[in-house]
Scaffold this motif. Structure first.
Motif, PDB file in Angstrom:
ATOM      1  N   CYS A  15     -57.415  -0.489 -29.276  1.00  0.00           N
ATOM      2  CA  CYS A  15     -58.108   0.577 -28.561  1.00  0.00           C
ATOM      3  C   CYS A  15     -59.564   0.184 -28.327  1.00  0.00           C
ATOM      4  O   CYS A  15     -60.244  -0.292 -29.231  1.00  0.00           O
ATOM      5  CB  CYS A  15     -58.035   1.873 -29.357  1.00  0.00           C
ATOM      6  SG  CYS A  15     -58.883   3.258 -28.586  1.00  0.00           S
ATOM      7  N   PHE A  37     -57.025   2.779 -24.003  1.00  0.00           N
ATOM      8  CA  PHE A  37     -57.284   3.687 -25.110  1.00  0.00           C
ATOM      9  C   PHE A  37     -55.981   4.204 -25.714  1.00  0.00           C
ATOM     10  O   PHE A  37     -54.994   4.373 -25.007  1.00  0.00           O
ATOM     11  CB  PHE A  37     -58.128   4.864 -24.630  1.00  0.00           C
ATOM     12  CG  PHE A  37     -59.419   4.436 -23.984  1.00  0.00           C
ATOM     13  CD1 PHE A  37     -60.463   3.950 -24.751  1.00  0.00           C
ATOM     14  CD2 PHE A  37     -59.588   4.504 -22.619  1.00  0.00           C
ATOM     15  CE1 PHE A  37     -61.647   3.548 -24.165  1.00  0.00           C
ATOM     16  CE2 PHE A  37     -60.765   4.109 -22.026  1.00  0.00           C
ATOM     17  CZ  PHE A  37     -61.798   3.626 -22.801  1.00  0.00           C
ATOM     18  N   CYS A  42     -59.837   9.244 -27.639  1.00  0.00           N
ATOM     19  CA  CYS A  42     -60.534   7.958 -27.529  1.00  0.00           C
ATOM     20  C   CYS A  42     -60.939   7.674 -26.087  1.00  0.00           C
ATOM     21  O   CYS A  42     -61.993   7.102 -25.837  1.00  0.00           O
ATOM     22  CB  CYS A  42     -59.653   6.830 -28.055  1.00  0.00           C
ATOM     23  SG  CYS A  42     -59.585   6.790 -29.849  1.00  0.00           S
TER      24      CYS A  42
END
Length: 56
Positions: A15, A37, A42
């Motif tokens: 990520c 992500f 996120c």
């Protein structure tokens, strides 16, 4: 019907926001190359971080 795979055999990425690894999901099948992500949380944090100027 396609052959079932173990989760450990699926592709993984890291990520861009939190740095944790995440595994391929069926809903990302068409655009796996563009996925950066692991979650919406996120993605929002990463987009915010991209917009903010670098600290001095």
């Amino acid at each position: 019907m396609p052959k079932m795979r173990k989760k450990s055999e699926l592709p993984q990425k890291t990520c861009a926001a939190c740095g944790l690894p995440f595994t391929w999901r069926k809903k990302w099948e068409r655009d796996w190359e563009a996925v950066r992500f692991c979650s919406d949380r996120c993605r929002k944090a990463g987009a915010k971080r991209d917009r903010d100027p670098a600290p001095r």
